[in-house]
Write a protein that holds these residues in place. Structure first.
Motif, PDB file in Angstrom:
ATOM      1  N   HIS A  53      38.850  76.601  67.231  1.00  0.00           N
ATOM      2  CA  HIS A  53      37.571  76.750  66.512  1.00  0.00           C
ATOM      3  C   HIS A  53      36.434  77.118  67.469  1.00  0.00           C
ATOM      4  N   HIS A  54      36.565  76.790  68.742  1.00  0.00           N
ATOM      5  CA  HIS A  54      35.551  77.201  69.715  1.00  0.00           C
ATOM      6  C   HIS A  54      35.566  78.722  69.874  1.00  0.00           C
ATOM      7  N   GLU A  55      36.758  79.278  69.980  1.00  0.00           N
ATOM      8  CA  GLU A  55      36.907  80.735  70.104  1.00  0.00           C
ATOM      9  C   GLU A  55      36.384  81.440  68.851  1.00  0.00           C
ATOM     10  N   LEU A  56      36.733  80.901  67.680  1.00  0.00           N
ATOM     11  CA  LEU A  56      36.284  81.500  66.417  1.00  0.00           C
ATOM     12  C   LEU A  56      34.770  81.436  66.274  1.00  0.00           C
ATOM     13  N   ALA A  57      34.180  80.324  66.675  1.00  0.00           N
ATOM     14  CA  ALA A  57      32.719  80.189  66.599  1.00  0.00           C
ATOM     15  C   ALA A  57      32.046  81.214  67.494  1.00  0.00           C
ATOM     16  N   ALA A  58      32.618  81.453  68.675  1.00  0.00           N
ATOM     17  CA  ALA A  58      32.057  82.455  69.588  1.00  0.00           C
ATOM     18  C   ALA A  58      32.216  83.862  69.010  1.00  0.00           C
ATOM     19  N   VAL A  59      33.359  84.135  68.390  1.00  0.00           N
ATOM     20  CA  VAL A  59      33.589  85.443  67.753  1.00  0.00           C
ATOM     21  C   VAL A  59      32.507  85.712  66.698  1.00  0.00           C
ATOM     22  N   VAL A  60      32.268  84.707  65.860  1.00  0.00           N
ATOM     23  CA  VAL A  60      31.273  84.844  64.793  1.00  0.00           C
ATOM     24  C   VAL A  60      29.877  85.091  65.382  1.00  0.00           C
ATOM     25  N   GLU A  61      29.558  84.385  66.464  1.00  0.00           N
ATOM     26  CA  GLU A  61      28.252  84.582  67.106  1.00  0.00           C
ATOM     27  C   GLU A  61      28.137  85.974  67.714  1.00  0.00           C
ATOM     28  N   PHE A  62      29.224  86.501  68.280  1.00  0.00           N
ATOM     29  CA  PHE A  62      29.206  87.856  68.847  1.00  0.00           C
ATOM     30  C   PHE A  62      28.983  88.899  67.756  1.00  0.00           C
ATOM     31  N   ILE A  63      29.659  88.731  66.630  1.00  0.00           N
ATOM     32  CA  ILE A  63      29.478  89.675  65.515  1.00  0.00           C
ATOM     33  C   ILE A  63      28.039  89.634  65.029  1.00  0.00           C
ATOM     34  N   HIS A  64      27.505  88.422  64.878  1.00  0.00           N
ATOM     35  CA  HIS A  64      26.109  88.282  64.447  1.00  0.00           C
ATOM     36  C   HIS A  64      25.160  88.933  65.446  1.00  0.00           C
ATOM     37  N   THR A  65      25.382  88.710  66.733  1.00  0.00           N
ATOM     38  CA  THR A  65      24.504  89.263  67.767  1.00  0.00           C
ATOM     39  C   THR A  65      24.563  90.784  67.774  1.00  0.00           C
ATOM     40  N   ALA A  66      25.755  91.336  67.568  1.00  0.00           N
ATOM     41  CA  ALA A  66      25.891  92.793  67.489  1.00  0.00           C
ATOM     42  C   ALA A  66      25.066  93.351  66.329  1.00  0.00           C
ATOM     43  N   THR A  67      25.104  92.657  65.184  1.00  0.00           N
ATOM     44  CA  THR A  67      24.320  93.143  64.040  1.00  0.00           C
ATOM     45  C   THR A  67      22.820  93.067  64.330  1.00  0.00           C
ATOM     46  N   LEU A  68      22.383  92.043  65.084  1.00  0.00           N
ATOM     47  CA  LEU A  68      20.960  91.937  65.441  1.00  0.00           C
ATOM     48  C   LEU A  68      20.539  93.120  66.318  1.00  0.00           C
ATOM     49  N   SER A  97      20.152  94.329  42.667  1.00  0.00           N
ATOM     50  CA  SER A  97      20.495  95.213  43.787  1.00  0.00           C
ATOM     51  C   SER A  97      20.090  94.585  45.114  1.00  0.00           C
ATOM     52  N   TYR A  98      18.949  93.941  45.129  1.00  0.00           N
ATOM     53  CA  TYR A  98      18.498  93.285  46.357  1.00  0.00           C
ATOM     54  C   TYR A  98      19.401  92.109  46.715  1.00  0.00           C
ATOM     55  N   LEU A  99      19.786  91.309  45.713  1.00  0.00           N
ATOM     56  CA  LEU A  99      20.661  90.170  45.978  1.00  0.00           C
ATOM     57  C   LEU A  99      22.025  90.636  46.489  1.00  0.00           C
ATOM     58  N   GLN A 100      22.453  91.821  46.052  1.00  0.00           N
ATOM     59  CA  GLN A 100      23.704  92.381  46.574  1.00  0.00           C
ATOM     60  C   GLN A 100      23.580  92.683  48.067  1.00  0.00           C
ATOM     61  N   VAL A 101      22.411  93.167  48.488  1.00  0.00           N
ATOM     62  CA  VAL A 101      22.174  93.401  49.919  1.00  0.00           C
ATOM     63  C   VAL A 101      22.289  92.080  50.686  1.00  0.00           C
ATOM     64  N   ILE A 102      21.675  91.019  50.154  1.00  0.00           N
ATOM     65  CA  ILE A 102      21.737  89.712  50.807  1.00  0.00           C
ATOM     66  C   ILE A 102      23.181  89.224  50.909  1.00  0.00           C
ATOM     67  N   ARG A 103      23.927  89.343  49.801  1.00  0.00           N
ATOM     68  CA  ARG A 103      25.311  88.865  49.807  1.00  0.00           C
ATOM     69  C   ARG A 103      26.132  89.601  50.857  1.00  0.00           C
ATOM     70  N   SER A 104      25.871  90.896  51.011  1.00  0.00           N
ATOM     71  CA  SER A 104      26.653  91.705  51.958  1.00  0.00           C
ATOM     72  C   SER A 104      26.160  91.534  53.386  1.00  0.00           C
ATOM     73  N   LYS A 105      24.862  91.685  53.566  1.00  0.00           N
ATOM     74  CA  LYS A 105      24.297  91.797  54.909  1.00  0.00           C
ATOM     75  C   LYS A 105      24.169  90.451  55.609  1.00  0.00           C
ATOM     76  N   THR A 106      23.852  89.415  54.866  1.00  0.00           N
ATOM     77  CA  THR A 106      23.588  88.108  55.464  1.00  0.00           C
ATOM     78  C   THR A 106      24.632  87.067  55.084  1.00  0.00           C
ATOM     79  N   ALA A 107      24.863  86.888  53.778  1.00  0.00           N
ATOM     80  CA  ALA A 107      25.696  85.775  53.314  1.00  0.00           C
ATOM     81  C   ALA A 107      27.166  85.946  53.683  1.00  0.00           C
TER      82      ALA A 107
END
Length: 325
Positions: free
Chosen positions: A69-84, A165-175
């Motif tokens: 789970h440490h590796e997975l948490a880091a993976v998720v943070e890397f993906i998030h950082t790339a999107t930023l 349409s806006y909520l769809q953006v939130i579901r895709s982009k953030t949620a």
């Protein structure tokens, strides 16, 4: 997070977070100096780290005892950082978390390319875990996020964007990444398919609540506290929920002004629009929508075994709507 909220939510996983930060540092390393420099700059900015926290809390809630789970948490943070990194280039942003964005400091080309490095490093890490289900969840999530980015681009400067349409953006982009993080925590712990789905619903609803409160804070927040300029969404021509509500419920004059500002990214009338949003009920409506999403998150984990980790997840749902930054 505020210090109190952060302490309450993360005290139960403090050792796990230290382990995740160590993985992040180790996996960030590259032989290319500029990659190290930019990746370190963006990661060290901190932030709430909610997505990795989700992986850890859900995994622990289902009794996980390993280290994957440490590796997975880091993976998720890397993906998030790339999107930023990519987001800030697309939005031409100059401030994030109270300091210069990487693109403002290092240039657009370097930011995009280091974002690509973080994405590809994340995929190297997930392959090393040797789980097809992990790869499915994360590859689906990154694809949906990319679609959400494009959908948001199509919505820019469009005053006729609907709430759905806006909520769809939130579901895709953030949620979607919140959803994936929670699912991964349940998956790595050996939870049932039903429990994985419930964790995903929690994450999706939590991510929606967070984004809607971000929309509120873009008009009602303190620039220093939120780490960016108040009103950035309007300047960028982004029709977020407060503006969409005002377009549908405001006076004819207000609607005309909002339409013009979204179309032109006009900050000249920002004070007038801010007053209209504040007095019209647009922010109250958006906050109520966030509270509904947070309650949905709480309901989703009703069947989760009671533990300090479940309590932290419930605190996190509450914090998502009570926060000021």
């Amino acid at each position: 997070m505020s210090n109190n909220a952060q302490n309450t939510i993360t005290s139960t996983i403090a050792a796990d977070m230290d382990a995740v930060n160590l993985v992040i540092r180790q996996r960030l390393h590259s032989e290319v100096a500029l990659v190290n420099q930019i990746a370190e700059y963006i990661i060290s900015a901190g932030g709430k780290r909610i997505r990795p926290v989700l992986v850890l809390l859900v995994a622990n809630a289902y009794g996980y005892k390993g280290a994957a789970h440490h590796e997975l948490a880091a993976v998720v943070e890397f993906i998030h950082t790339a999107t930023l990194l990519h987001d800030d280039v697309v939005d031409e942003s100059s401030m994030r978390r109270g300091r210069q964005t990487a693109n403002a400091l290092f240039g657009n080309a370097a930011s995009v390319l280091v974002g690509d490095f973080l994405y590809s490093r994340a995929f190297q890490m997930m392959v090393s875990l040797d789980s097809m289900r992990v790869m499915q969840i994360l590859s689906d999530a990154t694809n949906v996020i990319a679609e959400g980015e494009v959908l948001q681009l199509l919505n820019m400067h469009d005053p006729d964007v609907s709430e759905e349409s806006y909520l769809q953006v939130i579901r895709s982009k953030t949620a979607k990444l919140f959803e994936a993080a929670a699912e991964l925590g349940a998956l790595v712990a050996g939870a049932s398919d039903e429990q994985i789905a419930a964790a995903g619903e929690y994450g999706r609803s939590l991510g929606t609540a967070f984004q809607l409160i971000d929309d509120v804070l873009d008009y009602a927040g303190d620039a220093e506290a939120i780490g960016k300029n108040v009103g950035d969404d309007l300047r960028e021509g982004k029709p977020t929920l407060p503006l969409i509500w005002l377009m549908e419920n405001g006076t004819e004059e207000q609607r005309a002004l909002v339409r013009s500002c979204i179309e032109n990214g006009d900050e000249q009338h920002f004070d007038t629009i801010l007053a209209a949003i504040t007095t019209s009920g647009a922010l109250d409506y958006t906050r109520r929508a966030a509270e509904v999403a947070a309650q949905r998150a709480t309901d989703a984990i009703a069947g989760m075994p009671d533990s300090e980790y479940k309590q932290s997840l419930l605190h996190l749902a509450r914090f998502s709507v009570d926060r000021s930054h």
